[in-house]
Write a protein that holds these residues in place. Structure first.
Motif, PDB file in Angstrom:
ATOM      1  N   ILE A  81     -54.368 -35.083 -96.990  1.00  0.00           N
ATOM      2  CA  ILE A  81     -54.084 -33.827 -96.088  1.00  0.00           C
ATOM      3  C   ILE A  81     -55.453 -33.224 -95.442  1.00  0.00           C
ATOM      4  O   ILE A  81     -55.118 -32.817 -94.431  1.00  0.00           O
ATOM      5  N   PHE A  82     -56.303 -33.171 -96.248  1.00  0.00           N
ATOM      6  CA  PHE A  82     -57.457 -32.399 -95.984  1.00  0.00           C
ATOM      7  C   PHE A  82     -58.167 -33.177 -94.989  1.00  0.00           C
ATOM      8  O   PHE A  82     -58.570 -32.630 -94.084  1.00  0.00           O
ATOM      9  N   TYR A  83     -58.142 -34.586 -94.772  1.00  0.00           N
ATOM     10  CA  TYR A  83     -58.824 -35.225 -93.962  1.00  0.00           C
ATOM     11  C   TYR A  83     -58.056 -35.297 -92.472  1.00  0.00           C
ATOM     12  O   TYR A  83     -58.524 -35.072 -91.559  1.00  0.00           O
ATOM     13  N   SER A  84     -56.714 -35.241 -92.813  1.00  0.00           N
ATOM     14  CA  SER A  84     -55.833 -35.106 -91.409  1.00  0.00           C
ATOM     15  C   SER A  84     -56.096 -33.708 -90.867  1.00  0.00           C
ATOM     16  O   SER A  84     -56.038 -33.584 -89.680  1.00  0.00           O
ATOM     17  N   VAL A  85     -56.261 -32.547 -91.676  1.00  0.00           N
ATOM     18  CA  VAL A  85     -56.292 -31.274 -91.108  1.00  0.00           C
ATOM     19  C   VAL A  85     -57.678 -31.293 -90.298  1.00  0.00           C
ATOM     20  O   VAL A  85     -57.935 -30.802 -89.219  1.00  0.00           O
ATOM     21  N   SER A  86     -58.700 -31.872 -91.000  1.00  0.00           N
ATOM     22  CA  SER A  86     -59.920 -32.145 -90.335  1.00  0.00           C
ATOM     23  C   SER A  86     -60.026 -32.972 -89.082  1.00  0.00           C
ATOM     24  O   SER A  86     -60.660 -32.418 -87.993  1.00  0.00           O
ATOM     25  N   PHE A  92     -65.219 -32.163 -96.002  1.00  0.00           N
ATOM     26  CA  PHE A  92     -65.945 -31.745 -97.523  1.00  0.00           C
ATOM     27  C   PHE A  92     -64.726 -31.638 -98.558  1.00  0.00           C
ATOM     28  O   PHE A  92     -64.867 -32.179 -99.520  1.00  0.00           O
ATOM     29  N   LEU A  93     -63.808 -31.027 -97.948  1.00  0.00           N
ATOM     30  CA  LEU A  93     -62.765 -30.672 -98.947  1.00  0.00           C
ATOM     31  C   LEU A  93     -61.993 -31.972 -99.451  1.00  0.00           C
ATOM     32  O   LEU A  93     -61.644 -32.171-100.603  1.00  0.00           O
ATOM     33  N   SER A 123     -61.976 -33.534-103.212  1.00  0.00           N
ATOM     34  CA  SER A 123     -60.605 -33.819-103.723  1.00  0.00           C
ATOM     35  C   SER A 123     -60.653 -35.245-104.200  1.00  0.00           C
ATOM     36  O   SER A 123     -60.286 -35.564-105.165  1.00  0.00           O
ATOM     37  N   ALA A 124     -61.127 -36.192-103.391  1.00  0.00           N
ATOM     38  CA  ALA A 124     -61.105 -37.652-103.612  1.00  0.00           C
ATOM     39  C   ALA A 124     -62.181 -37.950-104.873  1.00  0.00           C
ATOM     40  O   ALA A 124     -61.617 -38.496-105.678  1.00  0.00           O
ATOM     41  N   ASN A 125     -63.410 -37.348-104.922  1.00  0.00           N
ATOM     42  CA  ASN A 125     -64.196 -37.233-105.947  1.00  0.00           C
ATOM     43  C   ASN A 125     -63.749 -36.793-107.322  1.00  0.00           C
ATOM     44  O   ASN A 125     -64.033 -37.392-108.538  1.00  0.00           O
ATOM     45  N   SER A 126     -62.788 -35.750-107.173  1.00  0.00           N
ATOM     46  CA  SER A 126     -62.307 -35.143-108.619  1.00  0.00           C
ATOM     47  C   SER A 126     -61.430 -35.992-108.996  1.00  0.00           C
ATOM     48  O   SER A 126     -61.263 -36.115-110.095  1.00  0.00           O
TER      49      SER A 126
END
Length: 255
Positions: free
Chosen positions: A197-202, A244-245, A249-252
């Motif tokens: 969802i972070f990428y979509s908001v970006s 970046f978020l 999130s993906a790395n976590s």
């Protein structure tokens, strides 16, 4: 065994598809998928309906999964808070109408408040169904509400004599269509790419740079370059931030 695995196994034993179960329970196929993957839990009424449909006792469904009761309680708490929210907005609407009529012997500003609160209630309801309905239905419903709100607000302002000329067709509708088009682009990309969802908001904020330019062009902002720059800077910043978020999130998850 979790309740999700039990539901999935029993559905397959009965040779039912997720779509067929969703149709009988009046929910989306996505909701069935979420339950079977233990992404979230159905409410108590739906658990009972699933028990009847799958011919499984509630004891079999609920035992061995310690999280299911907490999940159902969480779902029920959301419903309770939703009821409280709708009650507060309903009382607020009524009070505004009464006060407006008592002071002015006519309904003017209270109609704007009424329309705004009804729209907020509808959007909150749609958001609450995000795990039950498909993104297409949610975005479609939200798009309709935004356009309907713009049109009704235009009518209310005209009737209340707050404005002398309609702005819906000349300004509100074109601007709404610009931003809704960007939202639909993001929704389609989200469904195709299955992004976080972070990428979509970006992506939405980055596309917002284009939306800001078209909006300023439509309303004839002067100077145009300055207005576009002012709207583009926060969009660019937020787009980079959510990117970046998304990476974080993906790395976590990988760790």
């Amino acid at each position: 065994m979790t309740i999700g695995k039990k539901l999935k196994e029993r559905r397959k034993e009965l040779n039912l598809t997720q779509g067929e179960v969703a149709e009988q329970l009046y929910v989306s196929r996505q909701a069935i998928s979420n339950w079977e993957r233990d992404k979230n839990y159905p409410d108590l009424e739906t658990v009972i309906a699933l028990s009847d449909l799958y011919q499984l006792s509630l004891d079999i469904l609920l035992k061995e999964d310690q999280n299911v009761v907490k999940g159902i309680e969480k779902t029920m708490n959301k419903k309770m808070w939703g009821t409280i929210f709708y009650s507060i907005t309903g009382v607020s609407m009524l009070l505004c109408l009464i006060i407006n009529f008592a002071l002015n012997q006519n309904l003017t500003w209270s109609l704007i408040v009424l329309l705004s609160l009804i729209s907020i209630d509808a959007l909150v309801y749609l958001f609450g169904k995000r795990n039950l309905w498909s993104p297409i239905v949610l975005v479609g419903g939200g798009s309709f509400l935004i356009i309907a709100f713009s049109g009704l607000l235009d009518r209310v302002l005209l009737v209340s004599n707050y404005i002398n000329q309609s702005f819906f067709l000349s300004t509100a509708l074109p601007i709404s269509l610009i931003w809704l088009s960007l939202l639909w682009i993001v929704t389609v990309v989200q469904l195709r790419m299955r992004w976080s969802i972070f990428y979509s908001v970006s992506l939405f904020f980055l596309l917002g740079i284009i939306g800001g330019f078209l909006t300023n062009l439509l309303v004839s902002s002067e100077p145009l370059w300055f207005s576009v720059l002012i709207s583009a800077i926060p969009c660019l910043f937020l787009g980079i931030l959510f990117s970046f978020l998304g990476n974080y999130s993906a790395n976590s998850r990988e760790l």
